[in-house]
Design a protein around this motif. Structure first.
Motif, PDB file in Angstrom:
ATOM      1  N   ALA A 167     -35.854   2.160  11.538  1.00 35.65           N
ATOM      2  CA  ALA A 167     -35.663   2.442  12.960  1.00 35.65           C
ATOM      3  C   ALA A 167     -36.589   1.545  13.767  1.00 35.65           C
ATOM      4  O   ALA A 167     -37.738   1.319  13.387  1.00 35.65           O
ATOM      5  N   VAL A 168     -36.063   1.012  14.854  1.00 34.37           N
ATOM      6  CA  VAL A 168     -36.853   0.198  15.771  1.00 34.37           C
ATOM      7  C   VAL A 168     -36.896   0.955  17.094  1.00 34.37           C
ATOM      8  O   VAL A 168     -35.845   1.265  17.664  1.00 34.37           O
ATOM      9  N   THR A 169     -38.105   1.233  17.578  1.00 29.48           N
ATOM     10  CA  THR A 169     -38.254   2.158  18.692  1.00 29.48           C
ATOM     11  C   THR A 169     -39.128   1.562  19.782  1.00 29.48           C
ATOM     12  O   THR A 169     -40.154   0.928  19.501  1.00 29.48           O
ATOM     13  N   ALA A 170     -38.731   1.781  21.020  1.00 21.99           N
ATOM     14  CA  ALA A 170     -39.551   1.500  22.194  1.00 21.99           C
ATOM     15  C   ALA A 170     -39.540   2.771  23.045  1.00 21.99           C
ATOM     16  O   ALA A 170     -38.928   3.780  22.664  1.00 21.99           O
ATOM     17  N   TRP A 171     -40.226   2.737  24.175  1.00 22.11           N
ATOM     18  CA  TRP A 171     -40.240   3.932  25.012  1.00 22.11           C
ATOM     19  C   TRP A 171     -38.820   4.252  25.491  1.00 22.11           C
ATOM     20  O   TRP A 171     -38.171   3.443  26.148  1.00 22.11           O
ATOM     21  N   ASN A 172     -38.340   5.438  25.100  1.00 24.40           N
ATOM     22  CA  ASN A 172     -37.020   5.943  25.490  1.00 24.40           C
ATOM     23  C   ASN A 172     -35.858   5.091  24.981  1.00 24.40           C
ATOM     24  O   ASN A 172     -34.767   5.104  25.563  1.00 24.40           O
ATOM     25  N   ALA A 173     -36.071   4.355  23.906  1.00 21.45           N
ATOM     26  CA  ALA A 173     -34.985   3.560  23.319  1.00 21.45           C
ATOM     27  C   ALA A 173     -35.188   3.463  21.810  1.00 21.45           C
ATOM     28  O   ALA A 173     -36.325   3.342  21.332  1.00 21.45           O
ATOM     29  N   GLN A 174     -34.085   3.492  21.072  1.00 20.82           N
ATOM     30  CA  GLN A 174     -34.197   3.453  19.611  1.00 20.82           C
ATOM     31  C   GLN A 174     -32.929   2.861  19.002  1.00 20.82           C
ATOM     32  O   GLN A 174     -31.812   3.074  19.488  1.00 20.82           O
ATOM     33  N   LEU A 175     -33.158   2.102  17.913  1.00 17.37           N
ATOM     34  CA  LEU A 175     -32.059   1.492  17.166  1.00 17.37           C
ATOM     35  C   LEU A 175     -32.280   1.779  15.684  1.00 17.37           C
ATOM     36  O   LEU A 175     -33.324   1.435  15.134  1.00 17.37           O
ATOM     37  N   LYS A 176     -31.289   2.412  15.051  1.00 18.16           N
ATOM     38  CA  LYS A 176     -31.397   2.719  13.632  1.00 18.16           C
ATOM     39  C   LYS A 176     -30.547   1.737  12.825  1.00 18.16           C
ATOM     40  O   LYS A 176     -29.417   1.424  13.201  1.00 18.16           O
ATOM     41  N   LEU A 177     -31.121   1.282  11.693  1.00 23.60           N
ATOM     42  CA  LEU A 177     -30.517   0.186  10.935  1.00 23.60           C
ATOM     43  C   LEU A 177     -30.550   0.472   9.442  1.00 23.60           C
ATOM     44  O   LEU A 177     -31.377   1.248   8.957  1.00 23.60           O
ATOM     45  N   ASP A 178     -29.683  -0.238   8.736  1.00 23.30           N
ATOM     46  CA  ASP A 178     -29.622  -0.098   7.279  1.00 23.30           C
ATOM     47  C   ASP A 178     -30.328  -1.235   6.544  1.00 23.30           C
ATOM     48  O   ASP A 178     -30.647  -1.097   5.365  1.00 23.30           O
ATOM     49  N   SER A 179     -30.552  -2.365   7.230  1.00 18.69           N
ATOM     50  CA  SER A 179     -31.055  -3.552   6.534  1.00 18.69           C
ATOM     51  C   SER A 179     -32.151  -4.253   7.332  1.00 18.69           C
ATOM     52  O   SER A 179     -32.082  -4.347   8.559  1.00 18.69           O
ATOM     53  N   ALA A 180     -33.138  -4.773   6.602  1.00 18.19           N
ATOM     54  CA  ALA A 180     -34.201  -5.560   7.234  1.00 18.19           C
ATOM     55  C   ALA A 180     -33.697  -6.928   7.675  1.00 18.19           C
ATOM     56  O   ALA A 180     -34.381  -7.626   8.423  1.00 18.19           O
TER      57      ALA A 180
END
Length: 236
Positions: free
Chosen positions: A188-201
């Motif tokens: 998961a890549v997260t910033a304030w009030n935002a997030q992106l979930k991923l399967d691969s680096a």
């Protein structure tokens, strides 16, 4: 009366005198040859010394050049550099946005997102950097408030080379990397009030997300520090 050396070298017999004269010449020649041999010996010694120093100097120069080349070839790649992110990242596929409060509180906080993407938090932020152990949510969220991007990975699903890839994607500051157990996605890549979930680096959206949100002026406290506060266990 004791005869002088000159007297000893003289003889009334011409044949004897000739032998004496020959002996003196031979001695002089021998001395001359000895001096010449010594000179040649010293000259050869000086040449050998110069040759040794030339070899030593040349070897040292080669080693210095080799060390410089090795330092360039084998030096770790510099951290990527990004312009300050001012985007909301809405154009990135899969990004979720939220509305969270930003109060300073004591004790633990129950966050609606996992990992948290904002919310009430501790008064001390987590120093940005790479952590090999899970970090306290309440401190990491404060770092998000300052504009940091937090990359988390589930250690049960991500390891080895993939963790190294995530680390290589980080700018030198305003980023966090840490394991986070129990996530519903590997990364998961997260910033304030935002997030992106991923399967691969290897997902290119990691870089897109960082560019959109890194050190963002849209964070609640832009320009606030990401160092000088709290380190968690496992900081590299």
């Amino acid at each position: 009366m004791t005869p002088s050396p000159d007297d000893k070298r003289k003889s009334g017999n011409p044949a004897t005198q000739a032998k004496i004269d020959l002996t003196v010449k031979q001695q002089r020649e021998q001395k001359r040859q000895e001096k010449l041999a010594e000179y040649q010996k010293q000259l050869a010694k000086r040449k050998r010394s110069k040759l040794v120093w030339w070899i030593v100097g040349s070897t040292a120069a080669v080693l210095v050049v080799a060390a410089i080349v090795a330092s360039i070839v084998f030096a770790p790649a510099p951290a990527p550099s990004y312009a300050r992110g001012n985007s909301d990242g809405s154009s990135i596929e899969g990004v979720e946005t939220f509305e969270n409060t930003a109060n300073h509180v004591e004790g633990d906080v129950e966050y609606p997102q996992t990992p948290p993407a904002g919310g009430d938090h501790n008064a001390y932020w987590l120093n940005c950097g790479v952590y090999t152990e899970p970090v306290p949510n309440v401190n990491a969220v404060h770092s998000l408030e300052h504009g940091a991007v937090w990359i988390t990975y589930d250690p049960a699903q991500v390891s080895g080379d993939d963790i190294a890839k995530l680390e290589d994607a980080l700018p030198s500051t305003y980023t966090l990397l840490s394991p986070y157990e129990g996530m519903d996605s590997p990364i998961a890549v997260t910033a304030w009030n935002a997030q992106l979930k991923l399967d691969s680096a290897d997902d290119e959206r990691i870089e897109e997300f960082i560019k959109a949100y890194w050190n963002s002026t849209n964070a609640p406290e832009p320009n606030a520090a990401c160092t000088g506060a709290v380190n968690a266990p496992g900081k590299k």
